[in-house]
Every structure is written in C-alpha cells, then in structure tokens.
Design an enzyme around this catalytic site. Structure first.
Site, PDB file in Angstrom:
ATOM      1  N   HIS A  47       0.965  -1.188  -0.024  1.00 33.92           N
ATOM      2  CA  HIS A  47      -0.101   0.014   0.072  1.00 33.92           C
ATOM      3  C   HIS A  47       0.842   1.094   0.032  1.00 33.92           C
ATOM      4  O   HIS A  47       1.937   1.095   0.124  1.00 33.92           O
ATOM      5  CB  HIS A  47      -0.983  -0.072   1.383  1.00 33.92           C
ATOM      6  CG  HIS A  47      -0.468   0.220   2.455  1.00 33.92           C
ATOM      7  ND1 HIS A  47       0.796  -0.803   3.265  1.00 33.92           N
ATOM      8  CD2 HIS A  47      -0.607   1.014   3.494  1.00 33.92           C
ATOM      9  CE1 HIS A  47       0.797  -0.516   4.297  1.00 33.92           C
ATOM     10  NE2 HIS A  47       0.274   0.586   4.481  1.00 33.92           N
ATOM     11  N   HIS A  49       1.514   3.981   1.837  1.00 30.54           N
ATOM     12  CA  HIS A  49       2.025   4.897   3.083  1.00 30.54           C
ATOM     13  C   HIS A  49       3.568   4.706   3.037  1.00 30.54           C
ATOM     14  O   HIS A  49       4.315   3.873   2.505  1.00 30.54           O
ATOM     15  CB  HIS A  49       1.649   4.149   4.273  1.00 30.54           C
ATOM     16  CG  HIS A  49       0.208   4.479   4.648  1.00 30.54           C
ATOM     17  ND1 HIS A  49      -0.347   3.620   5.728  1.00 30.54           N
ATOM     18  CD2 HIS A  49      -0.721   5.123   4.215  1.00 30.54           C
ATOM     19  CE1 HIS A  49      -1.776   4.086   5.808  1.00 30.54           C
ATOM     20  NE2 HIS A  49      -1.990   5.227   4.980  1.00 30.54           N
ATOM     21  N   ASP A  51       5.820   4.575   4.899  1.00 28.67           N
ATOM     22  CA  ASP A  51       6.821   3.777   5.534  1.00 28.67           C
ATOM     23  C   ASP A  51       6.899   2.463   4.865  1.00 28.67           C
ATOM     24  O   ASP A  51       7.686   1.525   5.192  1.00 28.67           O
ATOM     25  CB  ASP A  51       6.532   3.564   7.199  1.00 28.67           C
ATOM     26  CG  ASP A  51       5.103   3.089   7.186  1.00 28.67           C
ATOM     27  OD1 ASP A  51       4.111   3.470   6.651  1.00 28.67           O
ATOM     28  OD2 ASP A  51       4.895   2.021   7.938  1.00 28.67           O
ATOM     29  N   HIS A  52       6.224   2.388   3.700  1.00 25.87           N
ATOM     30  CA  HIS A  52       6.219   1.230   2.718  1.00 25.87           C
ATOM     31  C   HIS A  52       7.054   1.362   1.334  1.00 25.87           C
ATOM     32  O   HIS A  52       7.240   0.516   0.813  1.00 25.87           O
ATOM     33  CB  HIS A  52       4.739   0.645   2.916  1.00 25.87           C
ATOM     34  CG  HIS A  52       4.203   0.300   4.006  1.00 25.87           C
ATOM     35  ND1 HIS A  52       4.095  -1.175   4.450  1.00 25.87           N
ATOM     36  CD2 HIS A  52       3.830   1.043   5.261  1.00 25.87           C
ATOM     37  CE1 HIS A  52       3.554  -1.189   5.635  1.00 25.87           C
ATOM     38  NE2 HIS A  52       3.463  -0.046   6.094  1.00 25.87           N
ATOM     39  N   HIS A 103      -7.369  -0.746   5.887  1.00 26.81           N
ATOM     40  CA  HIS A 103      -6.396   0.122   6.121  1.00 26.81           C
ATOM     41  C   HIS A 103      -6.146   1.316   5.190  1.00 26.81           C
ATOM     42  O   HIS A 103      -6.199   2.443   5.561  1.00 26.81           O
ATOM     43  CB  HIS A 103      -5.117  -0.647   6.463  1.00 26.81           C
ATOM     44  CG  HIS A 103      -3.703   0.301   6.761  1.00 26.81           C
ATOM     45  ND1 HIS A 103      -3.725   0.976   8.057  1.00 26.81           N
ATOM     46  CD2 HIS A 103      -2.764   0.685   6.177  1.00 26.81           C
ATOM     47  CE1 HIS A 103      -2.402   1.337   8.082  1.00 26.81           C
ATOM     48  NE2 HIS A 103      -1.872   1.283   7.148  1.00 26.81           N
ATOM     49  N   ASP A 125      -0.265  -3.805   6.106  1.00 26.34           N
ATOM     50  CA  ASP A 125      -0.646  -3.019   7.557  1.00 26.34           C
ATOM     51  C   ASP A 125      -2.160  -3.555   7.534  1.00 26.34           C
ATOM     52  O   ASP A 125      -2.974  -3.193   8.303  1.00 26.34           O
ATOM     53  CB  ASP A 125      -0.577  -1.722   7.598  1.00 26.34           C
ATOM     54  CG  ASP A 125       0.858  -1.226   7.844  1.00 26.34           C
ATOM     55  OD1 ASP A 125       1.616  -2.009   8.159  1.00 26.34           O
ATOM     56  OD2 ASP A 125       1.018  -0.010   7.760  1.00 26.34           O
ATOM     57  N   HIS A 163       4.895  -4.540  10.732  1.00 28.09           N
ATOM     58  CA  HIS A 163       5.204  -4.013  11.963  1.00 28.09           C
ATOM     59  C   HIS A 163       5.270  -4.714  13.326  1.00 28.09           C
ATOM     60  O   HIS A 163       4.565  -5.851  13.282  1.00 28.09           O
ATOM     61  CB  HIS A 163       4.305  -2.996  12.470  1.00 28.09           C
ATOM     62  CG  HIS A 163       4.347  -1.795  11.516  1.00 28.09           C
ATOM     63  ND1 HIS A 163       4.892  -0.506  11.617  1.00 28.09           N
ATOM     64  CD2 HIS A 163       3.439  -1.277  10.012  1.00 28.09           C
ATOM     65  CE1 HIS A 163       4.725   0.459  10.534  1.00 28.09           C
ATOM     66  NE2 HIS A 163       3.759  -0.147   9.823  1.00 28.09           N
TER      67      HIS A 163
HETATM   68 ZN   LIG Z   1       3.077   0.805   7.990  1.00 28.89          ZN
HETATM   69 ZN   LIG Z   2       0.134   1.681   6.336  1.00 28.68          ZN
END
Ligand SMILES: [Zn+2]
Ligand SMILES: [Zn+2]
Length: 251
Positions: A47, A49, A51-52, A103, A125, A163
């Site tokens: 996805h 985001h 941090d990905h 999410h 996530d 995570h």
């Molecule tokens: Zn994440």
């Molecule tokens: Zn995420």
C-alpha cells in the site's frame, strides 16, 4: 530486517537474487544486499504509506526487475499494477494477489502459491499479530471481509506483517479476552522474544485464529467485551468497529 522504529522489511532470497517487500527505507535493504552479495530482482508493495514505499526510488538504480504494487493506489512509478487474482512470479516463486481494503482503500496482500513449505503471506498493515491496521481509508465492513479472507488461508501460512506491534496488540487482546489461554501462553512467549531482542514474526494463520480478537468477532467473550465498549449490535462488523475504536483509545 528492522527499519524505522517498528517496521520490518521482508526479504526473500535464493542465495543469488532477492525480492523485498515494502521498503520504506533503502539503507537497510542495500546493506543486506551487499552483506549477502545479492542482486535485487523485484520489489513488492502492499500500500501507499511512506513507511512502505519511501525507499523504492532510491533502490531503482540497484533493481533488476519490476516493482509490483496495488493498481488502485498512488505508488512511485513505474510500477506494475496488481489486483485481486493476479499472479506474479519472482525468484521462481508464484504469488497471488488479494485485495484487502480497510487500512487503505487499495491495500493488497501477496500469498505464495505451489510451495511444499508453509506458504508466505505478505499482508502489509492489514493483519498484525494479535491485531489489525487502523481504518484510515476503509470501513469496518471492508476490514472484516479482508481479515476473514486472510483467516481462510491455510492454517500453516506464515504471516509476515510489516510492524512489530505484537506485544501492544496482545495487551489489548488480554483486555478483550482475559479468559483466552492460548493468548496468555503466546503473550508469555512474545515477552521472552522481545526481551531477547528477537522478532515475534512471522506468525501463522492458525495462531491468529486462536488469539487475534479482530479475527474472533463472533466469539461470545469478544462480542460481550465489544458490547461494553459501544458495539451497537452483535454482528461481526459492529463488533469489529467497536474493537477498532476501543483499540485506538486503549493505552
Ligand atoms: Zn506501516
Ligand atoms: Zn500503512
């Protein structure tokens, strides 16, 4: 490999080539490739985001293959768009894509096909050990359906979440289901692992079915707990909605 405060970037390799999942940061990936003498053959993205996907562009000069990502999300381009039912092959391994919105609106997961070992699931996530992702873009009904699809995968599926939230999720799970003996045992195991600086993942679908309250929205103790926290009905979607809200404010 760990990244940021609590992210994991999963790397699959055959001794020569590697594929990474959700590289939010390029630095640990480049270090791991160099340390093992591996060539980067592909990147899987679940996805949008940061941090990905934050490391994707910095990895491109080192990449000898595609970036695969969700068709319905804004991913750094070029990216091969994937959606439910699509199959990709990397390192001779086949992965089937599943749409798992909740999410984010276009979140996808990758499930390994035709393996004689326990299949891998890269679920981003959406599903965490003992928990699930926050509902940033999707509805409780979507998240419930997505989680039920993942829960229906083979029991031995190795659940590779992005995570390390397991201990805090388990603290919440204990409040939801104080009487769940499997959860209590798993919690003790995870506390030991974390005290030793080790990861709690991958989990398995069999374990998550036993201990993850978000997969257990039809269990009477979970329904009763959700009722005390604002669930307006006993159906699984109302229970999941109440659990998710409760978790958001739980400390
Ligand atoms: Zn994440
Ligand atoms: Zn995420």
């Amino acid at each position: 490999m760990p990244a940021f405060a609590d992210n994991y970037i999963w790397m699959l390799h055959d001794g020569t080539q590697a594929v990474v999942v959700d590289p939010g940061d390029a630095t640990p990936v480049l270090q791991a490739l160099q340390a093992r003498g591996l060539r980067l053959a592909g990147i899987l993205v679940t996805h949008h985001h940061p941090d990905h996907v934050g490391g994707v562009d910095a990895l491109r000069p080192h990449l000898h293959g595609p970036v695969w990502g969700p068709a319905r999300e804004n991913i750094p381009q070029p990216c091969t768009p994937m959606q439910d039912g699509d199959v990709l092959t990397v390192l001779g391994q086949r992965f089937q894509v599943m749409d798992v919105p909740g999410h984010t609106a276009g979140h996808i997961a990758y499930f390994q096909l035709d393996t004689h070992e326990a299949p891998l699931l890269f679920c981003g996530d959406t599903l965490f050990s003992a928990g699930c992702g926050r509902l940033f873009e999707g509805s409780p009904a979507q998240m419930h359906q997505s989680l039920q699809r993942l829960a229906a995968l083979p029991a031995n599926t190795r659940v590779c979440c992005t995570h390390e939230y397991t201990l805090s999720n388990l603290k919440f799970a204990a409040a939801v289901e104080p009487g769940n003996a499997e959860r209590a045992q798993y919690q003790a195991r995870c506390e030991t692992l974390r005290a030793e600086g080790r990861m709690t993942l991958p989990s398995s679908i069999a374990l998550e079915r036993q201990i993850n309250p978000f997969l257990r929205c039809d269990v009477p103790e979970v329904v009763a707990a959700a009722r005390t926290q604002g669930a307006t009905a006993d159906d699984a979607v109302s229970v999941l909605a109440a659990l998710r809200e409760w978790k958001n404010r739980y400390r």
